[in-house]
Design a protein around this motif. Structure first.
Motif, PDB file in Angstrom:
ATOM      1  N   GLU A   1      30.065  43.073 -48.397  1.00 40.84           N
ATOM      2  CA  GLU A   1      29.130  41.954 -48.534  1.00 40.84           C
ATOM      3  C   GLU A   1      27.683  42.431 -48.499  1.00 40.84           C
ATOM      4  N   ASN A   2      27.376  43.384 -47.607  1.00 42.95           N
ATOM      5  CA  ASN A   2      26.016  43.918 -47.537  1.00 42.95           C
ATOM      6  C   ASN A   2      25.630  44.631 -48.832  1.00 42.95           C
ATOM      7  N   SER A   3      26.579  45.369 -49.418  1.00 34.49           N
ATOM      8  CA  SER A   3      26.256  46.041 -50.686  1.00 34.49           C
ATOM      9  C   SER A   3      26.086  45.020 -51.813  1.00 34.49           C
ATOM     10  N   LEU A   4      26.863  43.939 -51.795  1.00 35.83           N
ATOM     11  CA  LEU A   4      26.672  42.877 -52.780  1.00 35.83           C
ATOM     12  C   LEU A   4      25.303  42.223 -52.628  1.00 35.83           C
ATOM     13  N   ILE A   5      24.911  41.953 -51.397  1.00 36.32           N
ATOM     14  CA  ILE A   5      23.600  41.355 -51.143  1.00 36.32           C
ATOM     15  C   ILE A   5      22.498  42.288 -51.638  1.00 36.32           C
ATOM     16  N   GLN A   6      22.640  43.573 -51.381  1.00 32.03           N
ATOM     17  CA  GLN A   6      21.661  44.560 -51.839  1.00 32.03           C
ATOM     18  C   GLN A   6      21.566  44.553 -53.368  1.00 32.03           C
ATOM     19  N   ASN A   7      22.702  44.630 -54.046  1.00 27.73           N
ATOM     20  CA  ASN A   7      22.710  44.677 -55.507  1.00 27.73           C
ATOM     21  C   ASN A   7      22.182  43.391 -56.135  1.00 27.73           C
ATOM     22  N   MET A   8      22.587  42.260 -55.578  1.00 25.77           N
ATOM     23  CA  MET A   8      22.129  40.984 -56.126  1.00 25.77           C
ATOM     24  C   MET A   8      20.631  40.789 -55.894  1.00 25.77           C
ATOM     25  N   SER A   9      20.121  41.255 -54.762  1.00 26.55           N
ATOM     26  CA  SER A   9      18.681  41.162 -54.481  1.00 26.55           C
ATOM     27  C   SER A   9      17.890  42.074 -55.410  1.00 26.55           C
ATOM     28  N   GLU A  10      18.417  43.252 -55.689  1.00 27.45           N
ATOM     29  CA  GLU A  10      17.743  44.153 -56.627  1.00 27.45           C
ATOM     30  C   GLU A  10      17.728  43.575 -58.037  1.00 27.45           C
ATOM     31  N   LYS A  11      18.783  42.874 -58.422  1.00 25.32           N
ATOM     32  CA  LYS A  11      18.820  42.214 -59.730  1.00 25.32           C
ATOM     33  C   LYS A  11      17.770  41.119 -59.793  1.00 25.32           C
TER      34      LYS A  11
END
Length: 153
Positions: free
Chosen positions: A130-140
Motif C-alpha cells: 500500500e505504501n508503494s502504491l501511495i508513493q507511485n500514485m503521488s508521483e503520477k
C-alpha cells in the motif's frame, strides 16, 4: 577493431542530435511557486512537497503562483471472500489544487488516481505494498501537476 570505434561514434552523433530535453528540469520552467501550502493526508503531502519544492527556487520565471494543495486518501473494500474477509481493496488519492497567479486570478483543479489490488496473507506485506502504491500514485499526480503548470501559460 574498426566496428568498436565507429559504433560508439555513431551512437554519440545520433543521441546528441535527437533533441532530447528533460521535461521536469527546473532549468526550462517558466513558472515559480511562491507559496506552497498543504492540507490533508500527511504521506501524500510529504511526497508532493519534496518534488515541488524545487519549483519555489526558480528566479527567472515569468509566471508566479501561490498554490494550496488539499489531499485525501480513501481505502475501500471492493470484494470479500466466502468467509467475509476482504479479498480486494481499492486506494483512491484526491488532490485539489487552488492556484492564485500574480494577477489574483484563482483556478481550482482536481487530480485523482485510483488503484485496485488483492489482499495479502501477511499484513506487513500488505502495508508495504500500500505504501508503494501511495508513493507511485503521488508521483503520477506530481507529473500531472507539472504538466498542468507547463500548459497553463
Amino acid at each position: 577493431m574498426i566496428k568498436k570505434i565507429i559504433i560508439p561514434f555513431i551512437l554519440v552523433l545520433v543521441l546528441n542530435s535527437c533533441g532530447y530535453s528533460p521535461i521536469y528540469s527546473t532549468k526550462y520552467q517558466d513558472f515559480k511557486i511562491n507559496n506552497l501550502n498543504f492540507k490533508g493526508e500527511r504521506k501524500i503531502n510529504e511526497i508532493l512537497r519534496k518534488s515541488l519544492v524545487s519549483y519555489t527556487k526558480i528566479d527567472s520565471a515569468k509566471n508566479l503562483y501561490d498554490v494550496t494543495i488539499s489531499s485525501s486518501l480513501n481505502k475501500n473494500i471492493d470484494s470479500k471472500d466466502k468467509k467475509g474477509n476482504p479479498a480486494q481493496f481499492s486506494l483512491r488519492i484526491n488532490v485539489d489544487l487552488i492556484i492564485v497567479d500574480q494577477f489574483d486570478k484563482t483556478l481550482q483543479i482536481n487530480f485523482n488516481e485510483k488503484n485496485s489490488y488483492n489482499n495479502k496473507d501477511k499484513k506487513f506485506e500488505l502495508k508495504i505494498y500500500e505504501n508503494s502504491l501511495i508513493q507511485n500514485m503521488s508521483e503520477k499526480i506530481h507529473s500531472d501537476i507539472i504538466i498542468f503548470f507547463q500548459n497553463l501559460n
